[in-house]
Design an enzyme around this catalytic site. Structure first.
Site, PDB file in Angstrom:
ATOM      1  N   LYS A  34       0.809  -1.216   0.000  1.00 39.44           N
ATOM      2  CA  LYS A  34       0.000   0.000   0.000  1.00 39.44           C
ATOM      3  C   LYS A  34       0.851   1.279   0.000  1.00 39.44           C
ATOM      4  O   LYS A  34       0.674   2.155  -0.850  1.00 39.44           O
ATOM      5  CB  LYS A  34      -0.879  -0.061   1.247  1.00 39.44           C
ATOM      6  CG  LYS A  34      -1.563   1.188   1.638  1.00 39.44           C
ATOM      7  CD  LYS A  34      -2.402   0.914   2.876  1.00 39.44           C
ATOM      8  CE  LYS A  34      -1.568   0.684   4.130  1.00 39.44           C
ATOM      9  NZ  LYS A  34      -1.198   1.935   4.799  1.00 39.44           N
ATOM     10  N   THR A  35       1.772   1.367   0.959  1.00 44.08           N
ATOM     11  CA  THR A  35       2.579   2.573   1.071  1.00 44.08           C
ATOM     12  C   THR A  35       3.451   2.754  -0.170  1.00 44.08           C
ATOM     13  O   THR A  35       3.653   3.867  -0.650  1.00 44.08           O
ATOM     14  CB  THR A  35       3.470   2.498   2.322  1.00 44.08           C
ATOM     15  OG1 THR A  35       2.659   2.111   3.419  1.00 44.08           O
ATOM     16  CG2 THR A  35       4.092   3.838   2.621  1.00 44.08           C
ATOM     17  N   ASP A 218      -3.942   8.263   2.854  1.00 42.21           N
ATOM     18  CA  ASP A 218      -3.526   6.958   3.351  1.00 42.21           C
ATOM     19  C   ASP A 218      -4.520   6.494   4.413  1.00 42.21           C
ATOM     20  O   ASP A 218      -5.137   7.315   5.082  1.00 42.21           O
ATOM     21  CB  ASP A 218      -2.126   7.109   3.970  1.00 42.21           C
ATOM     22  CG  ASP A 218      -1.482   5.776   4.253  1.00 42.21           C
ATOM     23  OD1 ASP A 218      -1.950   4.767   3.696  1.00 42.21           O
ATOM     24  OD2 ASP A 218      -0.513   5.747   5.033  1.00 42.21           O
ATOM     25  N   GLU A 219      -4.672   5.192   4.587  1.00 44.09           N
ATOM     26  CA  GLU A 219      -5.555   4.652   5.643  1.00 44.09           C
ATOM     27  C   GLU A 219      -6.933   5.309   5.616  1.00 44.09           C
ATOM     28  O   GLU A 219      -7.439   5.769   6.644  1.00 44.09           O
ATOM     29  CB  GLU A 219      -4.923   4.851   7.032  1.00 44.09           C
ATOM     30  CG  GLU A 219      -3.528   4.319   7.176  1.00 44.09           C
ATOM     31  CD  GLU A 219      -3.462   2.841   7.498  1.00 44.09           C
ATOM     32  OE1 GLU A 219      -4.471   2.128   7.283  1.00 44.09           O
ATOM     33  OE2 GLU A 219      -2.395   2.389   7.961  1.00 44.09           O
ATOM     34  N   GLN A 249      -9.406  -3.555   7.799  1.00 44.94           N
ATOM     35  CA  GLN A 249      -8.481  -3.150   8.861  1.00 44.94           C
ATOM     36  C   GLN A 249      -8.961  -1.908   9.593  1.00 44.94           C
ATOM     37  O   GLN A 249      -8.171  -1.209  10.232  1.00 44.94           O
ATOM     38  CB  GLN A 249      -7.088  -2.904   8.281  1.00 44.94           C
ATOM     39  CG  GLN A 249      -6.404  -4.178   7.836  1.00 44.94           C
ATOM     40  CD  GLN A 249      -4.952  -3.944   7.480  1.00 44.94           C
ATOM     41  OE1 GLN A 249      -4.112  -3.725   8.349  1.00 44.94           O
ATOM     42  NE2 GLN A 249      -4.642  -3.987   6.201  1.00 44.94           N
ATOM     43  N   ARG A 605      -0.238  -9.726  10.750  1.00 42.97           N
ATOM     44  CA  ARG A 605       1.076  -9.162  11.076  1.00 42.97           C
ATOM     45  C   ARG A 605       2.182 -10.188  10.869  1.00 42.97           C
ATOM     46  O   ARG A 605       3.360  -9.851  10.795  1.00 42.97           O
ATOM     47  CB  ARG A 605       1.152  -8.691  12.546  1.00 42.97           C
ATOM     48  CG  ARG A 605       0.224  -7.572  12.983  1.00 42.97           C
ATOM     49  CD  ARG A 605       0.251  -6.404  12.080  1.00 42.97           C
ATOM     50  NE  ARG A 605      -0.814  -6.523  11.069  1.00 42.97           N
ATOM     51  CZ  ARG A 605      -0.853  -5.837   9.941  1.00 42.97           C
ATOM     52  NH1 ARG A 605       0.092  -4.991   9.657  1.00 42.97           N
ATOM     53  NH2 ARG A 605      -1.833  -6.008   9.069  1.00 42.97           N
TER      54      ARG A 605
END
Length: 725
Positions: A34-35, A218-219, A249, A605
């Site tokens: 994503k980033t 973002d997010e 998430q 994670r």
DNA sequence: ACAAGTGTCCTTTTT
DNA sequence: GGACACTTGT
């Protein structure tokens, strides 16, 4: 150049990066890059000449993410990125408000209240208004104010239909008036003020809308109502919005995040321009299968299924411990074994639902001399000694700040007690003055304090920031106070650190490669501006949770804190009903779904190895509690699980991972029924449960069973058909 | 004015 | 078990 940039991207990632000048929603699963997509898109847009750095606005939620993004961009783009607006919502709002403070109706040196400051401001207000704090809990008032601000409502717009909420709205109104008087703004106020500024000021809005050709978020699943409206206001007819997020998430609904923003964004902006990033580069197959299966049980999803090119990998290890202590020693043993096999401690994480669970784990790790690092707890700028020093500084730059005044007027103690302050407060209120003004006009010890601040102001006026702060710490008596205190060494150390932080901050803002908190305003008094910028920085970026000794150490944190991180091995502990899912969330459907998303975040994670553990009994709040295994364990596909309890001996009672656990220490041990406290049992009608208490013997024996589905019941053993489960 | 003692409440958290 | 508010004692 740009071809090189796009190498090693999969087709979906590349499609996202090279989207034309249109708004789009990127549904990016955990570990899908994503980033990388976000930063690469910014670089691609600039490199291909579609936008100048000046025309980019990139918004994140945390300072860490903003910094990370900036670092990655600078690494790929060897140009000056100064004109780019990259930061958190609050950082950018602050930047806007500092630049246009007049239009926003704020004093130039307005100060930012963090949540603690806000709460004490509310308490102070309620005291002055004589409000019963039993009936109106300050925390609830705070929540009322903040949730209204986050919905875009001022006091007059707040929903108030009964006496109680009307009173809350009154308090909200009075609170805002107090903040305005004192020249302070809380966190949601920053956003709401900035929003109102652009909403009401057409030329300004026009200016920013024309400027920002590309807005990237973002997010996005974490945005609240106001933040979404904020973005819409910045977006003009020629702006492309690029929102990246993962509805699965979303774990911050409890603080106002509105997942519906994603669906709404799709409707309002993306118009079907949706790209799903579903290839996961992080975890092995079994781990992903578990995550996918779990999350598929949520009803409200946009829909997404992660896959990996990696193999299945290892099974997920499940351990059933008799007690929290046994769980802890199990974890310690496994951690050491993995460490011996060559895995770094820092590549392993211990996750738990709530902070209170860390202590048993810490204790076991400490006894076994395993180095560990706990995330969470007090952060640097939140420590009391640091806040005291900051309060002195705030008083220097903004004397109207009654909160700061009260914090330090008698710290270190100067013989100014409650009585004196009451008189001062009354006098100030009658005269319509700030406490500072009242102190200056009065006499006695209070005037002495005013004189002290006045003197400090004189001396520090022309000093560089760090030296000014150093002087404040000495002259205020803070340093002497902590020097005299036997336990003050650490606090003294932190005050020293504050001076260092200020020196570093000045250096960094001078270089000015990255400035998230303030626009350098030309023509203002240098040192005052530097102080204001530093204070804003302190409030907006509270600093590290813990001084980071950069050594190899096991990572301990809540599941929330783990979002965005990844580890080779992950232990999810305390998987018990009432703990995870938490009892206060389990009742509502939406709460339960959020808990499930939290579990999903926890599972994803892990890269290679995942442990899930639960304990039948646990010390919590000073009491032993007996709990059933979490329902989330049942929601995982059995074929990817490996039950460690069944390796050699029967699962009950100790699980027997190593030494058998001691018998439960309960006054009822030694009964003659064959059942004991802590044991899991099944009942034909009530389902499964756990024995939490016991009384009587022989034919009269009764047990209290906590059932998963039907609550707690006393059962007579002679009649109830119980069996071990 | 202030230190020491008692009672209450316990998610998650960034800004 | 521990942070925090409130009360009592010097």
């Amino acid at each position: 150049m740009s071809a090189h940039l796009l190498e090693n991207l999969n087709p979906e990632q590349r499609a996202a990066v090279t989207l034309p000048h249109e708004s789009a929603l990127i549904l990016a699963g955990a570990g899908s890059g994503k980033t990388r997509v976000l930063t690469t898109r910014i670089v691609w847009l600039i490199q291909t000449g579609q936008v100048s750095p000046h025309g980019v606005l990139a918004v994140t939620f945390t300072n860490k993410a903003a910094k990370e993004m900036m670092t990655r961009i600078s690494a790929m783009l060897p140009i000056n990125t100064r004109g780019m607006w990259v930061g958190t919502f609050h950082g950018l709002a602050n930047r806007l408000l500092r630049t246009h403070y007049r239009e926003a109706g704020l004093p130039q040196s307005f100060q930012i209240l963090d949540s603690q400051d806000q709460l004490s401001a509310i308490k102070r207000l309620m005291k002055a208004m004589n409000v019963d704090t039993e009936k109106y809990e300050p925390k609830k008032v705070q929540r009322f104010i903040n949730s209204n601000k986050e919905a875009g409502h001022r006091a007059r717009d707040a929903e108030a239909y009964d006496e109680y909420s009307m009173r809350l709205a009154e308090l909200y109104e009075a609170y805002d008036a107090q903040c305005q008087r004192e020249g302070v703004a809380d966190f949601p106020e920053l956003l709401l003020r900035a929003y109102e500024l652009l909403y009401r000021n057409e030329p300004l809005r026009q200016h920013y809308q024309d400027r920002f050709r590309h807005i990237l978020i973002d997010e996005f699943q974490d945005t609240n109502t106001l933040q979404y409206r904020w973005l819409k206001l910045f977006a003009g007819p020629h702006t492309a919005l690029f929102a990246v997020g993962d509805d699965d998430q979303s774990i911050y609904a409890f603080r106002g995040a509105n997942t519906a923003n994603m669906a709404e964004f799709e409707r309002e902006f993306a118009h079907g321009n949706v790209i799903k990033l579903e290839q996961n580069y992080r975890s092995h197959g079994h781990i992903l299968t578990a995550a996918n299966t779990l999350i598929s049980q949520n009803a409200h999803r946009l829909g997404k299924n992660l896959w990996t090119a990696e193999g299945d990998g290892e099974p997920i290890r499940v351990f059933n411990a008799y007690s929290d202590q046994e769980e802890a020693s199990f974890v310690v043993d496994e951690v050491r074994a993995l460490n011996r096999e060559g895995m770094n401690l820092s590549d392993m994480a211990l996750l738990y639902r709530s902070n209170a669970q860390s202590r048993v784990l810490e204790h076991a790790l400490f006894s076994a001399s395993v180095p560990y690092r706990v995330y969470g707890g007090l952060r640097f700028f939140e420590r009391q000694e640091v806040k005291h020093a900051l309060a002195y500084l705030r008083l220097l730059t903004n004397p109207e700040d009654d909160g700061a005044f009260l914090r330090v007027v008698n710290f270190p103690t100067r013989g100014i007690g409650a009585r004196t302050l009451e008189q001062l407060t009354d006098g100030a209120a009658r005269a319509g003055m700030s406490l500072w003004q009242a102190a200056c006009t009065g006499g006695g010890k209070v005037a002495g304090f005013a004189k002290l601040i006045e003197d400090i102001k004189q001396v520090t006026a022309d000093l560089p920031l760090a030296e000014a702060i150093d002087h404040v710490i000495e002259a205020s008596g803070l340093a002497d106070y902590y020097r005299a205190d036997k336990e003050g060494a650490d606090r003294l150390e932190n005050l020293n650190e504050l001076v260092n932080a200020a020196a570093l901050f000045s250096q960094e803002t001078e270089e000015n490669t990255y400035d998230a908190t303030g626009e350098p305003a030309p023509g203002e008094t240098e040192s005052v501006r530097a102080l204001d910028t530093f204070l804003a920085h302190a409030a907006l970026e509270a600093g590290e949770h813990q001084a980071g000794a950069g050594h190899d150490a096991l990572q301990l944190m809540t599941v929330h804190a783990a979002k965005g991180l990844e580890f080779h091995a992950v232990f999810i502990t305390g998987l018990e009903e009432s703990l995870f899912p938490h009892e206060q969330s389990a009742n509502e459907e939406s709460g339960l779904e959020e808990e499930r998303r939290l579990m999903y975040v926890a599972i994803t994670r892990a890269r290679r190895r995942l442990y899930l553990s639960h304990a039948q009994s646990r010390m919590l709040h000073g009491q032993t509690r007996y709990s059933l295994p979490s329902r989330f364990l049942d929601e995982l596909p059995e074929q990817v699980l490996l039950n460690l309890n069944r390796r050699s001996e029967p699962a009950y009672p100790s699980g027997g991972y190593h030494a058998p656990a001691p018998a439960p220490r309960s006054p009822q041990t030694g009964n003659d029924t064959g059942y004991k406290v802590g044991q899991s049992v099944a009942h034909a009608k009530f389902g499964t449960g756990i024995i939490i208490d016991f009384e009587g013997r022989g034919a009269d024996a009764r047990v209290q069973v906590k059932f998963r589905d039907v609550g707690t019941k006393w059962l007579a053993l002679a009649y109830a058909k119980l069996s071990a489960a």
